[in-house]
Structure formats: structure tokens, C-alpha cells
Design an enzyme around this catalytic site. Structure first.
Site, PDB file in Angstrom:
ATOM      1  NE  ARG A 185      -5.865 -12.157   5.992  1.00  0.00           N
ATOM      2  CZ  ARG A 185      -6.371 -11.022   5.862  1.00  0.00           C
ATOM      3  NH1 ARG A 185      -6.284 -10.145   4.742  1.00  0.00           N
ATOM      4  NH2 ARG A 185      -7.183 -10.237   6.895  1.00  0.00           N
TER       5      ARG A 185
ATOM      6  CE  LYS B 263      -3.977  -2.140   2.422  1.00  0.00           C
ATOM      7  NZ  LYS B 263      -4.661  -2.278   3.919  1.00  0.00           N
TER       8      LYS B 263
ATOM      9  NE  ARG C  85      -1.925  -5.799   7.235  1.00  0.00           N
ATOM     10  CZ  ARG C  85      -3.226  -6.275   6.825  1.00  0.00           C
ATOM     11  NH1 ARG C  85      -3.907  -7.293   7.487  1.00  0.00           N
ATOM     12  NH2 ARG C  85      -3.741  -6.014   5.734  1.00  0.00           N
TER      13      ARG C  85
ATOM     14  CG  ASN D   6      -3.387  -2.213   7.179  1.00  0.00           C
ATOM     15  OD1 ASN D   6      -3.203  -1.706   6.192  1.00  0.00           O
ATOM     16  ND2 ASN D   6      -4.356  -2.992   7.523  1.00  0.00           N
TER      17      ASN D   6
ATOM     18  CB  THR E  42      -6.976  -5.857   9.870  1.00  0.00           C
ATOM     19  OG1 THR E  42      -7.163  -7.085   9.382  1.00  0.00           O
ATOM     20  CG2 THR E  42      -7.405  -4.632   9.409  1.00  0.00           C
TER      21      THR E  42
ATOM     22  CG  HIS F 200      -4.916  -6.345  -0.288  1.00  0.00           C
ATOM     23  ND1 HIS F 200      -6.104  -6.634   0.404  1.00  0.00           N
ATOM     24  CD2 HIS F 200      -5.157  -7.269  -1.098  1.00  0.00           C
ATOM     25  CE1 HIS F 200      -6.780  -7.409  -0.229  1.00  0.00           C
ATOM     26  NE2 HIS F 200      -6.046  -7.689  -1.044  1.00  0.00           N
TER      27      HIS F 200
HETATM   28  P1  ATP Z   1      -6.781  -5.750   3.488  1.00  0.00           P
HETATM   29  O1  ATP Z   1      -7.960  -6.175   2.888  1.00  0.00           O
HETATM   30  O2  ATP Z   1      -6.290  -4.428   3.095  1.00  0.00           O
HETATM   31  O3  ATP Z   1      -5.838  -6.779   3.213  1.00  0.00           O
HETATM   32  P2  ATP Z   1      -7.770  -6.963   5.796  1.00  0.00           P
HETATM   33  O4  ATP Z   1      -8.277  -8.136   4.965  1.00  0.00           O
HETATM   34  O5  ATP Z   1      -6.717  -7.129   6.956  1.00  0.00           O
HETATM   35  O6  ATP Z   1      -7.083  -5.889   5.212  1.00  0.00           O
HETATM   36  P3  ATP Z   1     -10.261  -5.703   5.746  1.00  0.00           P
HETATM   37  O7  ATP Z   1     -11.395  -5.761   6.924  1.00  0.00           O
HETATM   38  O8  ATP Z   1     -10.384  -6.229   4.611  1.00  0.00           O
HETATM   39  O9  ATP Z   1      -8.996  -5.964   6.375  1.00  0.00           O
HETATM   40  O10 ATP Z   1     -10.211  -4.190   5.630  1.00  0.00           O
HETATM   41  C1  ATP Z   1      -9.412  -3.297   4.595  1.00  0.00           C
HETATM   42  C2  ATP Z   1      -8.643  -2.409   5.099  1.00  0.00           C
HETATM   43  O11 ATP Z   1      -9.274  -1.251   5.693  1.00  0.00           O
HETATM   44  C3  ATP Z   1      -7.645  -2.658   6.580  1.00  0.00           C
HETATM   45  O12 ATP Z   1      -6.468  -3.232   5.960  1.00  0.00           O
HETATM   46  C4  ATP Z   1      -7.337  -1.527   6.996  1.00  0.00           C
HETATM   47  O13 ATP Z   1      -6.476  -0.530   6.316  1.00  0.00           O
HETATM   48  C5  ATP Z   1      -8.808  -0.679   6.869  1.00  0.00           C
HETATM   49  N1  ATP Z   1      -9.715  -0.621   8.016  1.00  0.00           N
HETATM   50  C6  ATP Z   1     -10.481  -1.649   8.241  1.00  0.00           C
HETATM   51  N2  ATP Z   1     -11.313  -1.636   9.210  1.00  0.00           N
HETATM   52  C7  ATP Z   1     -11.060  -0.210   9.638  1.00  0.00           C
HETATM   53  C8  ATP Z   1     -11.649   0.775  10.747  1.00  0.00           C
HETATM   54  N3  ATP Z   1     -12.419   0.178  11.573  1.00  0.00           N
HETATM   55  N4  ATP Z   1     -10.897   1.866  10.772  1.00  0.00           N
HETATM   56  C9  ATP Z   1      -9.918   2.148   9.935  1.00  0.00           C
HETATM   57  N5  ATP Z   1      -9.685   1.616   8.889  1.00  0.00           N
HETATM   58  C10 ATP Z   1      -9.943   0.274   9.015  1.00  0.00           C
HETATM   59 MG    MG Z   2      -9.340  -7.623   3.244  1.00  0.00          MG
END
Ligand code: ATP
Ligand code: MG
Length: 196
Positions: free
Chosen positions: A120, A11, A137, A157, A126, A160
Site C-alpha cells: 500500500r 491495471k 500512483r 490509477n 487511491t 491494484h
Molecule cells: P484497488 O483496490 O484497485 O487497489 P484501492 O484499494 O486504493 O484500489 P478501493 O476503494 O478498493 O481503492 O477502490 C477500487 C478502485 O475503484 C480504485 O483503485 C479506483 O480505481 C476506483 N475508485 C474508487 N473510488 C472511486 C470513485 N469514487 N470514483 C471513481 N473511481 C473510484
Molecule cells: Mg481496494
């Protein structure tokens, strides 16, 4: 047993901090095969299509904020104007689209056995402060929900990583054309899996 594909995106914060090589090395080292690789500006429409557009995902994202706010005694309404998890998730998705415009991103497709579980595991939780040391992360970020939400932005973070076999296929095909994807065997595959 079939191989799985996963999409990785370094990212904008990872790119801006010069971490592309350091991070990618971890995925190569574990034995995954890079089948697609490009450095590009993320088109907002592609980011919109990349992150899910359904209430289950919006609710999961919003719930992260609500769980954290409940622990700290903070009021989600002050930042989001609502304490509805789905509405909060929709706002976070808008923030994600802007975040991806900050700089180019490194987009990588990888393939291997149990790829989703591996990517993962290497990426970590996350929420950076919950990601354990040794994960991408956990090692390179320490952002928090409080700070991110207060500043109207998503968690920074670094990476992705696809989180299901179906999403891995979908995301690889969203970000890469057929011509940009390659099929070949790593030279060390015979050492990792002698009977393949
Ligand atoms: P990614 O899809 O980016 O790999 P992830 O699968 O671990 O991350 P997701 O639930 O898909 O998590 O959320 C996508 C992205 O949105 C997260 O990586 C984070 O940057 C952001 N995010 C998720 N939840 C929140 C929140 N409550 N507040 C702020 N940012 C958030
Ligand atoms: Mg995700």
C-alpha cells in the site's frame, strides 16, 4: 512473525503505458518475494469477485466521490442520478469491470513480512492527485475523481494492491491456482533477516 501475501495487478492503463517492468522493479527492490506471476485477460466474473460486494466497501467508494463533490460544490445526482454513497459505489464497481476489459493485465502475487503495509505504501493514495511523489500512483498518474466520474469510468490509477491480510490471501487464491504459486527463498533473505 508470519509472512503475508498480497496481490498486485498492473491495471490496463499501466500495461498500455508500458510500465509493467518499471513498477514491478519497485516491489522486487524492496525485498518482497514474487510467488506468482501471469499476464492474462481478466475474466469479468473474476473482477466481480475480486472487488468487494458489501455496503461497507460500496459506501467507502461512493464517499470518495461525495467528499470530493462537496469540496467542489458539484452535484452527484447529475452524474449518478443519486447522492447515496452505496449506490454510487455500486456504479463504480460496474465501471471497474469494464475498465479491466480494456487490455490484458499483469497479475503478481508477492510475499514477505508486513507485505500489506509495504504494497500500500509503494502504491500510494487511491486518488492519483493525492498520491505523493515516489509512489507508483503519485509518479505515474494524475487522474481526478471529477474527471473520472464525469466520464463514467473509475480512477485510472495504474495498480491494484491488496489492502488487508485477509484480502491478500483471498485475492491471491482467486487469481492463481495452487500450481501457479511457488514457495522459495530469495538469495538475499539471509542478508535482510540474518537470524531467519
Ligand atoms: P484497488 O483496490 O484497485 O487497489 P484501492 O484499494 O486504493 O484500489 P478501493 O476503494 O478498493 O481503492 O477502490 C477500487 C478502485 O475503484 C480504485 O483503485 C479506483 O480505481 C476506483 N475508485 C474508487 N473510488 C472511486 C470513485 N469514487 N470514483 C471513481 N473511481 C473510484
Ligand atoms: Mg481496494
Amino acid at each position: 512473525m508470519n509472512k503475508q501475501k498480497a496481490l498486485l495487478i498492473i491495471k490496463p492503463d499501466g500495461v498500455q503505458r508500458g510500465l509493467c517492468g518499471t513498477i514491478l522493479k519497485r516491489f522486487e527492490k524492496v525485498g518482497l518475494t514474487i510467488i506468482g506471476f501471469k499476464f492474462a485477460s481478466a475474466d469479468p466474473a473474476t473482477v466481480k469477485a475480486h472487488y468487494p460486494e458489501n455496503d461497507v466497501w460500496f459506501g467507502k467508494v461512493g464517499q470518495r466521490t461525495l467528499t470530493n463533490y462537496a469540496k467542489k460544490g458539484l452535484d452527484a445526482k447529475k452524474i449518478f442520478g443519486t447522492d447515496n454513497a452505496i449506490q454510487i459505489g455500486k456504479t463504480v464497481k460496474q465501471w471497474l469491470i469494464s475498465y479491466f476489459q480494456e487490455s490484458p493485465v499483469l497479475i503478481v502475487a508477492v510475499e514477505g513480512y508486513e507485505t500489506i503495509e509495504i504494497v500500500r505504501k509503494i502504491s500510494g493514495n487511491t486518488i492519483p492527485i493525492l498520491a505523493i511523489p515516489g509512489t507508483v500512483r503519485g509518479d505515474f498518474s494524475h487522474d481526478t475523481i471529477d474527471l473520472a466520474n464525469e466520464q463514467n469510468r473509475p480512477l485510472r490509477n495504474i495498480i491494484h494492491a491488496s489492502d488487508s491480510v485477509e484480502d491478500g490471501e483471498k485475492e491471491v487464491n482467486l487469481w492463481f491456482t495452487k500450481e501457479e504459486l511457488f514457495s522459495y527463498k530469495r538469495a538475499d533473505e539471509a542478508l535482510m533477516f540474518p537470524l531467519n
